[in-house]
Design an enzyme around this catalytic site. Structure first.
Site, short mmCIF file in Angstrom:
data_model
loop_
_atom_site.label_atom_id
_atom_site.label_comp_id
_atom_site.label_asym_id
_atom_site.label_seq_id
_atom_site.Cartn_x
_atom_site.Cartn_y
_atom_site.Cartn_z
N LYS A 1 0.85 -1.20 0.00
CA LYS A 1 0.00 0.00 0.00
C LYS A 1 0.88 1.25 0.00
O LYS A 1 1.58 1.52 0.97
CB LYS A 1 -0.91 0.05 1.22
N GLU B 1 3.78 6.87 15.73
CA GLU B 1 2.44 6.67 16.29
C GLU B 1 1.72 5.50 15.61
O GLU B 1 1.21 4.59 16.28
CB GLU B 1 1.68 7.98 16.06
N CYS C 1 13.39 10.46 7.20
CA CYS C 1 13.35 9.96 8.58
C CYS C 1 14.73 10.07 9.24
O CYS C 1 14.82 10.25 10.45
CB CYS C 1 12.84 8.53 8.61
N GLU D 1 10.00 15.18 15.75
CA GLU D 1 10.33 15.08 14.33
C GLU D 1 9.51 16.12 13.56
O GLU D 1 8.28 16.07 13.57
CB GLU D 1 10.00 13.67 13.83
N GLU E 1 10.02 0.71 10.49
CA GLU E 1 11.03 1.76 10.26
C GLU E 1 10.30 3.07 10.49
O GLU E 1 9.46 3.47 9.69
CB GLU E 1 11.57 1.63 8.84
P1 NDP Z 1 1.77 7.68 8.61
O1 NDP Z 1 2.52 6.84 9.55
O2 NDP Z 1 0.34 7.97 8.91
O3 NDP Z 1 1.78 7.03 7.15
C1 NDP Z 1 2.63 6.00 6.72
C2 NDP Z 1 1.82 4.95 5.94
O4 NDP Z 1 0.94 4.26 6.83
C3 NDP Z 1 0.92 5.53 4.87
O5 NDP Z 1 0.84 4.65 3.79
C4 NDP Z 1 -0.39 5.64 5.60
O6 NDP Z 1 -1.49 5.75 4.75
C5 NDP Z 1 -0.41 4.36 6.38
N1 NDP Z 1 -1.30 4.36 7.54
C6 NDP Z 1 -1.89 5.42 8.17
N2 NDP Z 1 -2.63 4.98 9.21
C7 NDP Z 1 -2.51 3.63 9.26
C8 NDP Z 1 -3.03 2.61 10.11
N3 NDP Z 1 -3.80 2.90 11.15
N4 NDP Z 1 -2.68 1.33 9.87
C9 NDP Z 1 -1.86 1.02 8.84
N5 NDP Z 1 -1.36 1.95 7.99
C10 NDP Z 1 -1.66 3.24 8.19
O7 NDP Z 1 2.54 9.01 8.39
P2 NDP Z 1 1.94 10.40 7.87
O8 NDP Z 1 1.94 10.37 6.42
O9 NDP Z 1 0.63 10.70 8.53
O10 NDP Z 1 3.02 11.42 8.41
C11 NDP Z 1 2.93 11.86 9.76
C12 NDP Z 1 4.30 12.06 10.33
O11 NDP Z 1 4.98 10.83 10.36
C13 NDP Z 1 5.20 12.96 9.52
O12 NDP Z 1 5.00 14.28 9.82
C14 NDP Z 1 6.56 12.48 9.91
O13 NDP Z 1 6.96 13.10 11.11
C15 NDP Z 1 6.36 11.01 10.15
N6 NDP Z 1 6.75 10.18 9.00
C16 NDP Z 1 7.88 9.45 9.12
C17 NDP Z 1 8.31 8.70 8.05
C18 NDP Z 1 9.53 7.89 8.12
O14 NDP Z 1 10.07 7.52 7.09
N7 NDP Z 1 10.01 7.56 9.27
C19 NDP Z 1 7.60 8.70 6.77
C20 NDP Z 1 6.39 9.46 6.78
C21 NDP Z 1 6.00 10.17 7.86
P3 NDP Z 1 -1.99 7.21 4.30
O15 NDP Z 1 -0.89 7.83 3.51
O16 NDP Z 1 -3.14 6.93 3.45
O17 NDP Z 1 -2.32 7.95 5.54
#
Ligand code: NDP
Length: 488
Positions: free
Chosen positions: A194, A248, A301, A398, A267
């Site tokens: 996904k 989270e 990240c 972050e 990760e």
């Molecule tokens: P998320 O953790 O929400 O998104 C990562 C992936 O998980 C996306 O594909 C998302 O879908 C999906 N997802 C969201 N909710 C669920 C769930 N309950 N169960 C399973 N999968 C889920 O990150 P965000 O995009 O909301 O970003 C928020 C913050 O997270 C950022 O501001 C940043 O600080 C951090 N982040 C860190 C990353 C890293 O590489 N460590 C990468 C991205 C974000 P969808 O996109 O549809 O919400």
């Protein structure tokens, strides 16, 4: 015309570079109006769709399918069916498919790079020179292991797990897909992936690569949608979840999978310390600081978002850094001269704005170089905060944007203590000319990756992953294939 300054008897240098626009053409990308789900080698229609846009001007690019729980279950069933054949193919046969994918990605790299920048907002020179070559290199690297699993893990009888559910974020859409799919397939698993809601298009274009490489149907399945689709994948009948994203959501997934027997790798976020000692090559370090935090708008990240400078060189480092920041070009991601592109989404922009406001309120001093931000789209100027205390939110949380917090230290011990003072532990950087100090620091920093005199360097052979709230499990190298295998 640029003014030219004469410096003694040395060559004249321009004092004020002006750049003519150098936009990359988008003609190479052929978008469909509407995309379905790629399941069992076919495109399936869904009831609901959502629009995906370009963050550079908020223009709609395409309609994308919103996969329901039932759709996800269907994709997992297709992957399960394909597993029987795929897992029993000789490793050398699986390798052929992976090599093909690597070659096709390299051949179509311009098309993918343009689409990545269009949908995600990152500068074209980064998609072109980093994301695409690395994505192809991952498939190439893991293709090489597919027929050598017995040698890679001697006397351990490695066996594939089954179906892997993979959930990826929006900061490196195609590269994260490659990090997830390449080791899983090499190990003999099938996958349901996904992509993030805001950046699904390169994953959907990847389905065409899968078709072109003639992968057996159902080996790779792509389901698009929002967080609920990700949650449905976690709940589904998969054997493993590989997740990259926020801490989270990672924690919620871990809670959900506890006791189910499903394997999990996470990760998650980071708040990396980039540590600059007074004996370092200063100009090189300043380039590393800039690359560490402003690469990909700071949506990284492992971004070096906390800069620790040894007190004796604080002034020259900050001065050189600010001067260098004035040369960063913010603007159209598709312009080949752009250093900092668009922020990925309105939501992310609001998060950055909130944390920057908190930094100002808590008493940090902000600097942003003068730059002209486009009117439409999502933009944030490169930002540096000085006068930052360790307790400030900008030093703890972050930000995931082009925002750097500068702190100081006096001794190596103090640097280690401050650098480790974070819930995260993904990466760190050390700038010093002393090899012994690099090793001393690397031993003590609680970070999965420690870069020395460089930053944000990646290689498919090198494992990457975190400690503490940055997650567990590794991606890249042999370590990255292990979570996709069972051992006797
Ligand atoms: P998320 O953790 O929400 O998104 C990562 C992936 O998980 C996306 O594909 C998302 O879908 C999906 N997802 C969201 N909710 C669920 C769930 N309950 N169960 C399973 N999968 C889920 O990150 P965000 O995009 O909301 O970003 C928020 C913050 O997270 C950022 O501001 C940043 O600080 C951090 N982040 C860190 C990353 C890293 O590489 N460590 C990468 C991205 C974000 P969808 O996109 O549809 O919400």
């Amino acid at each position: 015309m640029t003014d030219v300054a004469r410096r003694g008897d040395r060559s004249p240098v321009p004092t004020d570079w002006t750049y003519a626009p150098a936009p990359e053409s988008t003609d190479i990308v052929r978008l469909q109006e509407r995309y379905g789900l790629y399941v069992g080698g076919e495109w399936l229609e869904t009831k609901e769709h959502f629009a995906t846009i370009s963050p550079r001007d908020e223009s709609p690019l395409a309609e994308v399918a919103q996969a329901s729980e039932g759709d996800v279950q269907g994709a997992v069933a297709a992957a399960r069916e394909a597993f029987g054949t795929w897992s029993t193919l000789p490793g050398s046969e699986r390798a052929k498919y992976l090599f093909r994918i690597a070659r096709i990605l390299a051949e179509r790299s311009r098309e993918f790079a343009v689409l990545e920048s269009l949908n995600g907002g990152k500068p074209i020179k980064e998609s072109r020179d980093v994301d695409l070559p690395l994505a192809a290199a991952h498939f190439f690297y893991y293709a090489g292991w597919a027929d050598k699993l017995e040698y890679a893990y001697p006397n351990r009888s490695p066996k594939p797990l089954g179906v892997a559910g993979q959930i990826i974020p929006w900061n490196f859409p195609l590269l994260m897909l490659a990090w997830k799919i390449a080791p899983a397939l090499a190990a003999g698993n099938t996958v349901v992936l996904k992509p993030a809601e805001t950046t699904p298009l390169t994953a959907l274009l990847f389905c065409d690569v899968v078709r072109q490489a003639e992968l057996p149907p159902g080996v790779v399945n792509i389901v698009t949608g929002d967080g609920s689709t990700g949650a449905a994948l976690v709940e589904s009948d998969v054997d493993k979840i590989a997740f990259t994203g926020s801490t989270e959501v990672g924690k919620a997934i871990q809670r959900r999978l506890a006791g189910t027997g499903k394997k999990l790798t996470l990760e998650l976020g980071g708040k990396a310390a980039n540590i600059v000692f007074d004996d370092c090559a200063l100009d090189q370090a300043v380039e590393g600081i800039v690359n560490g935090i402003y690469f990909n708008q700071g949506h990284v990240c492992c971004a070096g978002s906390r800069l620790f400078v040894q007190e004796s060189i604080y002034e020259p480092v900050v001065e050189k850094l600010k001067k260098r920041m004035t040369t960063l070009r913010v603007g159209d991601p598709l312009d080949k001269n752009t250093d900092i592109g668009a922020i990925n989404s309105r939501m992310q922009l609001e998060k950055i704005e909130e944390l920057v406001a908190a930094g100002k309120e808590e008493g940090a001093e902000i600097y942003q170089p003068p730059c002209h931000l486009p009117e439409k789209g999502y933009w944030f100027a490169p930002t540096v905060f000085t006068n930052v205390a360790q307790s400030y939110r900008i030093a703890q949380e972050e930000i995931f944007g082009p925002v750097l917090s500068v702190l100081t230290f006096r001794t190596p011990d103090e640097a280690v203590e401050k650098a480790n003072n974070t819930p995260y532990g993904l990466s760190a950087g050390v700038w010093t000319e002393k090899g012994s100090r690099i090793l001393w620091m690397a031993e003590r920093l609680r970070a999965g990756v420690v870069w020395a005199n460089t930053f944000n360097r990646f290689d498919p052979t090198s494992p990457f992953g975190g400690y503490k709230e940055s997650g567990f499990g590794r991606e890249g190298g042999l370590h990255g294939m292990e979570p996709y295998l069972d051992f006797e």
